[in-house]
Every structure is written in structure tokens, then in C-alpha cells.
Write an enzyme that holds these catalytic residues in place. Structure first.
Site, short mmCIF file in Angstrom:
data_model
loop_
_atom_site.label_atom_id
_atom_site.label_comp_id
_atom_site.label_asym_id
_atom_site.label_seq_id
_atom_site.Cartn_x
_atom_site.Cartn_y
_atom_site.Cartn_z
N LYS A 107 -83.67 24.71 -3.39
CA LYS A 107 -83.15 25.37 -2.19
C LYS A 107 -83.75 26.77 -2.13
O LYS A 107 -83.36 27.66 -2.88
CB LYS A 107 -81.62 25.43 -2.23
CG LYS A 107 -81.01 26.00 -0.95
CD LYS A 107 -79.49 25.99 -1.01
CE LYS A 107 -78.91 26.52 0.30
NZ LYS A 107 -79.31 27.89 0.61
N TYR A 164 -71.48 36.59 -3.15
CA TYR A 164 -70.30 37.37 -2.75
C TYR A 164 -69.77 36.87 -1.41
O TYR A 164 -68.55 36.70 -1.24
CB TYR A 164 -70.68 38.85 -2.66
CG TYR A 164 -69.52 39.77 -2.39
CD1 TYR A 164 -68.70 40.19 -3.43
CD2 TYR A 164 -69.23 40.21 -1.10
CE1 TYR A 164 -67.61 41.03 -3.20
CE2 TYR A 164 -68.15 41.05 -0.85
CZ TYR A 164 -67.36 41.45 -1.91
OH TYR A 164 -66.28 42.28 -1.67
#
Length: 679
Positions: free
Chosen positions: A126, A38
Site C-alpha cells: 500500500k 493519528y
């Protein structure tokens, strides 16, 4: 429709303030108000506005760009930071982000441009955790700093010493700085969360909402806490690797292993052409992985090239993070509710426990029709996976735990609005309310008429339609244009001032000056969209019909000779304009200022005659500017890529269309080339 300058400025301010708030909580309070996805989506939205509206962007910040989150480096608040801040010996920057293979291609192309071709790469997981920098002197861990703002980090040595994955001593006598990620094992997090949740105080939900937030809170606690022993650590970077004769990432990882550090999983890639294949086959959502990842890091293997590639104020050019978009996210159905569309179509919907998917907060999702519910066996209380269909409409995909029984939601029998018994379609897939007097159908028709897909009367939104309908002022389309008769009543409403009422009535009156195709599209005729509405108006003009009543007088059987109008579409038009209520509406509109108007294509030259163009990416000026330029010079705007396309005009962040054009051998140009074509 393009935004006004004032609206662009308001949007810039709104996004900047939101992002500042998110940064404040993330950097100073160890909590994430929103998901990474977001946040990234909002940051990207602000970047796009900056690139497309530079004048408005400059005016908002009055050239003091330190006020913009896009330029600001230090997000730490002096008054809030209680841990000791220390300066990193070398900048601890974040990674640039890629969201598509096209973004990755630009990354590798930049490397090829600056330092030549044929490079090897390392792809590593990651980790979604807290970045850490470890300092060893004479083989002893002496300091641990968080990333902070990349310039200054917070000293968390007291808690780092308690993390079992971090060696307290190593067999390196020279001073060395190592970087990595602190994270929480998912299994341990869930176990501890369930065990300790009831013992927490009023902030318990914030403290345990995500593994990363909890890890950050523990690591940054002011006093040494035994809780830090719960945390794990992966190390993946050696600062100044040349001091230890490390020439490649592969050598660097071997070096770290020998010193006893845990590493994230990684893959050695022989050349850039294999990157896409590896990512395509990589399991981003793996139930066996005991830690959270939010993408892959792609690193150039040759460390000697890093300085040559340089950096920005925020990230280095030698590496990039590929952020994957989740296909699905799990949540729970809290309720099932039904909506009625303007045609009477019944749609089942799910009220959900709020989740975030690809940057959007989702509280509800479509369940389509009852057949869909029956096939998946959905009921209230079920845990389900949802996706964003076409990246727009969230929908429930499947149950987390499939059922064998018949315990699923029962179909409704009566319209939730008018209570009339519903009818099933011939194939028994859809339910309809056939009552012409159904209030919800009427409201939805009115909402559609004033919407962006209709007449675009922005000041008359859905809430106002509902209010005016309830008051009895707007029951049908004609009433919209008679709303001026309720002027005194409007002024009595809460939050309706004289100015706002005047603006509303002015915009309604202004909407009469519209191309007829837009009016036809707004009427919501079954099977007739904007493209066919434009064609219809053009045909009517060719038949020398000159006023709005032509829609009632036209012989629609003549459309059979036009390929785009099949029998179903022709029948829809005949049925609509034969209806007495619709005929009365057209007569009313004709008598109240509506004219038969066709969009005229102003041709300045024939330099682009019969050439088809498609635009992708962000250009220097709005797309409409270039579309009008092409049309005015005899060119044609296409809506999709095909072999018939002559030119693809490419701006920044062009997306998948550029790759498709290459595959079809379509000529790819930029806006400068287009300008030269018009000279």
C-alpha cells in the site's frame, strides 16, 4: 467510570471538529496536519463513540448526519479549490482498514458468506502517496484526476504528463481508465530537500515535511512545473476490467506490465489461510525500499465477484487495507530529566523531538533507571528508536548508531526536589530519595490519592494539588478534607469562581462515601493493589470489625492463612499501619465521615452460579451493564482468558481474545445468548 451524557456529546463535537480541520487541510491545502496513524486513531475513536452512544450521537447532529465526518463524503471546499474539478466516471472510493488479523478474518468471512469459500488473493504494497486516475482515449493520455472526495477529483493532467513513469501512449485503442498512486522516491526526496530547503520561503517546512505532502503539492500546482518530473507512479487498477477480458487480478497485473506501467510489489496467495503467515513475515520497515508504504492491500483475485460483494458509501467490500503499526520510530533526545515518584523512586526520562507513533504524538519517553541508560549508553543529542511499551508508555529502545565509547549520561547524586543525597537499592539498579520530608514525594502521594487509581476526585487534579501545596493549604491527605476552611482564599484565586469552588468542595465531601477498598488502594500501600484491598476489607468484615479503626486494630498475621497474602504483602500492611503518621490519618478519616464499607454483591438469581465470563469487543450497552448483570445472577467476571473460563462474550471488534478462546475451546457467545441464559 462511565461518562455523563454532556461529556459524551462534548467529546463527539471535539473529535468531529478536529477531524473536519484535518480533512480541510488534507483535501484543500495538500498538507497533513497529523500522521495517518493519528488520524485513523481519532476516526476510530469517534466511530466507537457513535456505536456505543447512538442517542447522544443523534442529538449532537440532530439527525443531519452530513455534519459528521463519518457520513460526509465531499471534503472539498468550493472557495478553496482552484484546480478544475471533474466527476469520476466510476466512484473512486478509499479502502476499508484492518488493524489486526481478527479484522482480516472478518473480511474473508464476509466474502465466504456472500460468494462461497476457497478464494485466491493478491497482497500488494500500500503506497503512501497521492491517488491518481488516468484516462486514455485511442491510446493517448487525455486526462488525469486525483481521488478528491471519491466523486469529484481535481484535474492534474498538465503535471501528470511530465511524470516519466506514466506512459503518454499505450497500445490500447479502446477508452480505458487506470488507477494508481503518485509518490516520491525517498532517496530523491532527501537529496532535493537538502538542496532546495534554503531556497524556500517561509512555508519551507510545510512544503518539505513529508514525501507525500511534497508530491501532492507538486501534482496539484496550478501551472505545469518541471518539479513533476521528480515524481514516480505505480498503477494497480483497471476500471471496468471486463471490457478487456480480464478475469483475475493476476491477469490485470500482467496486462498493465505489457502496457509499460510500473506496479507495486505484490504476492499471489493461494488461499486465505496463508494471508496471516505472509503478513507476519513481511518486512514493513525495509531499509532497501525507496518509497513509503503504510500497509498492505488484500484483494480478492476473482474480479467477477467484485460487484456481488457490493460497497458502502466509503469503500468496496472486495479489498481491504491492512495498516501495520510501527514497532519503532526514530527521533532525537533533546534533554534528559529526572522525576521523583511517591515512593522516592528516581526515574530518568528523555525529552524528544516530537514524533508520532501508532496515532500518538510523543514528546517524552521513559529511560527507567540509570542502569538502563548505562546499558544502552544514552546521552543528550543521541538519535534513538522509541516504542510504546504495552501500547501505553513510550520508552527508548536503542540507539540508531550504537557506541563503543563511554560517552553516556552521568547519574545524578542528589534528589532534584529536596537536594538530599540519593541512595541506591541493594542490587544497584534503582536510586531512591529516602527523605520523608521531600516535597515532590509528598506532592506525588497527594496526586495519587485523588487520581483515577485512588479516590477519583476529578475536580482536584494534579495542577490544583501543586497549587494548593504551594499555598500551604494541602500538605497531607487530611488537609484535602479541611480545604473548606480555605473557602475565602480559594475565591481569590484566578479562574476560581463561587460555583467552581462549591463544586470542588462538594466533590471532596462526596468522596467520603466510598467503599473502604478504594480508600486503601488510594493510600498507596506498597505491594497492595485494588484486588488485595478488596480481599482485605472482606476479611476484616468476616472478623466482625465494623469501623475504620479496625484497620489499626486488626491482627495482620491472620492473613497468613489466605493464599493471596504472602509474607511480603503482610509485612507491607503491618509496616504501614504501625506508622504514627498513617495511624493519625486513619483516626482523622474515622472522625470525619469515613466508614468501613464493603461492596455488597446483590444476587437476583443463581442462573449463572459459579460460571466465569469475560467480555471483549464493543457491545450494545456499556460493559459495566453486562458485568453487573452477570454478578447479580451469580456469575463471576474474569480478567483474562484461561482454560478455567466458561464463556467469552463477544461484541464488535473483539480483538485477539476471540482467537485465544477458540484455541482453548472456550464457548463464545454474544449478548443475545447471555439474555437467553437469564430467561
Amino acid at each position: 467510570m462511565s461518562l455523563s451524557k454532556s461529556k459524551v456529546k462534548s467529546k463527539i463535537k471535539e473529535l468531529n471538529e478536529k477531524l473536519k480541520l484535518y480533512n480541510h487541510h488534507y483535501y484543500n491545502k495538500n498538507e497533513s496536519l497529523v500522521s495517518d496513524e493519528y488520524y485513523d486513531a481519532k476516526l476510530l475513536e469517534l466511530e466507537n463513540i457513535r456505536d456505543n452512544f447512538p442517542e447522544e450521537y443523534n442529538q449532537v447532529f440532530q439527525k443531519d448526519f452530513s455534519k459528521s465526518v463519518l457520513e460526509k463524503v465531499n471534503h472539498l471546499d468550493e472557495q478553496d479549490v482552484k484546480l478544475k474539478k471533474e466527476k469520476h466516471q466510476k466512484l473512486m472510493l478509499s479502502l476499508n482498514k484492518a488493524y489486526s488479523f481478527e479484522d482480516l478474518e472478518r473480511y474473508t468471512n464476509r466474502i465466504n458468506t456472500f460468494v462461497g469459500n476457497n478464494h485466491q488473493y493478491i497482497l500488494q504494497e500500500k503506497i503512501d502517496g497521492v491517488s491518481i486516475s488516468l484516462y486514455y482515449e485511442n491510446g493517448i493520455l487525455t486526462k488525469a484526476l486525483t481521488r478528491g472526495d471519491g466523486i469529484y477529483g481535481e484535474n492534474v493532467t498538465h503535471n501528470a504528463l511530465n511524470i516519466k513513469d506514466i506512459p503518454k501512449t499505450i497500445n490500447i485503442k479502446e477508452n480505458i481508465e487506470l488507477r494508481g498512486e503518485i509518490f516520491f522516491s525517498l532517496k530523491l526526496f532527501e537529496s532535493l530537500k537538502n538542496e532546495f530547503l534554503d531556497k524556500q520561503d517561509g512555508t519551507k517546512n510545510k512544503k518539505w515535511n513529508t514525501p507525500r505532502n511534497k508530491a501532492s503539492g507538486i501534482l496539484k500546482s496550478l501551472k505545469t512545473t518541471d518539479e513533476s518530473s521528480w515524481l514516480s507512479c505505480f498503477i494497480y487498477e483497471v476500471v471496468s476490467p471486463e471490457n478487456f477480458n480480464l478475469k483475475t487480478q493476476k491477469q490485470l497485473f500482467d496486462f498493465l506490465k505489457i502496457q509499460g506501467f510500473n506496479l507495486p510489489k505484490f504476492e499471489f496467495i493461494e488461499n486465505e489461510n496463508l494471508i496471516e503467515n505472509f503478513i507476519t513475515n513481511f518486512k514493513f520497515e525495509d531499509d532497501q525500499r525507496d518509497y513509503e508504504i503504510d500497509g498492505l492491500v488484500i484483494k480478492l483475485n476473482d474480479l467477477s465477484l467484485y460487484d456481488l460483494l457490493g460497497k458502502t458509501s466509503k469503500f468496496f467490500h472486495h479489498s481491504i487495507a491492512y495498516k501495520f503499526r510501527k514497532k519503532f520510530v526514530m527521533t532525537k533526545i533533546e534533554d534528559i530529566f529526572v522525576t521523583v515518584g511517591r515512593t522516592g523512586l528516581i526515574t530518568y526520562n528523555a525529552k524528544l523531538q516530537e514524533v508520532v507513533l501508532n496515532g500518538s504524538k510523543i514528546k517524552a519517553a521513559t529511560l527507567h533507571n540509570y542502569e538502563y541508560i548505562k546499558n544502552i549508553k544514552i546521552n543528550i543529542g543521541d538519535k534513538v528508536y522509541i516504542e510504546k511499551a504495552g501500547e501505553i508508555i513510550p520508552r527508548v529502545v536503542k540507539l540508531v548508531s550504537p557506541k563503543n565509547d563511554q560517552n553516556y549520561f552521568s547519574p545524578i547524586e542528589f534528589c532534584p526536589s529536596c537536594k538530599n543525597k540519593l541512595s541506591w537499592s541493594e542490587n544497584m539498579l534503582n536510586q531512591f530519595c529516602l527523605n520523608p520530608d521531600c516535597i515532590e514525594k509528598k506532592i506525588q502521594k497527594l496526586k495519587y490519592f485523588v487520581s483515577k487509581d485512588g479516590m477519583e476526585i476529578q475536580e482536584l487534579g494534579g495542577k490544583k494539588i501543586e497549587l494548593f501545596f504551594a499555598k500551604g493549604w494541602v500538605k497531607k491527605i487530611e488537609d484535602i478534607y479541611n480545604l473548606k476552611n480555605n473557602y475565602d482564599d480559594l475565591l481569590k484565586l484566578e479562574n476560581f469562581q463561587e460555583h467552581s469552588v462549591n463544586v470542588l468542595l462538594h466533590k471532596i465531601e462526596e468522596s467520603k462515601d466510598v467503599y473502604t477498598w478504594k480508600l486503601i488502594a488510594a493510600l498507596g500501600i506498597k505491594n497492595i493493589g485494588k484486588k488485595l484491598a478488596k480481599s482485605l476489607v472482606k476479611i476484616i468484615f468476616e472478623n466482625d470489625q465494623k469501623n475504620l479503626l479496625s484497620l489499626l486494630e486488626f491482627n495482620y498475621d491472620e492473613l497468613e492463612k489466605y493464599d493471596e497474602f504472602g509474607s511480603v504483602k503482610i509485612e507491607s500492611l503491618k509496616e504501614f499501619f504501625a506508622n504514627d503518621e498513617n495511624r493519625n490519618l486513619i483516626q482523622f478519616l474515622d472522625q470525619n465521615g469515613f466508614e468501613l464499607k464493603m461492596e455488597k454483591e446483590i444476587i437476583q438469581s443463581t442462573k449463572l452460579e459459579n460460571k466465569t465470563f469475560l467480555i471483549t469487543g464493543t457491545l450494545e450497552k456499556p460493559r459495566d451493564f453486562y458485568k453487573n448483570l452477570i454478578i447479580q445472577n451469580g456469575g463471576i467476571i474474569s480478567s483474562s482468558i484461561s482454560k478455567k473460563l466458561d464463556y467469552l462474550i463477544v461484541g464488535q471488534n473483539p480483538g485477539s481474545k476471540e482467537k485465544k478462546a477458540m484455541e482453548l475451546n472456550i464457548k463464545i457467545i454474544d449478548e443475545e445468548f447471555l439474555k437467553k441464559m437469564l430467561e
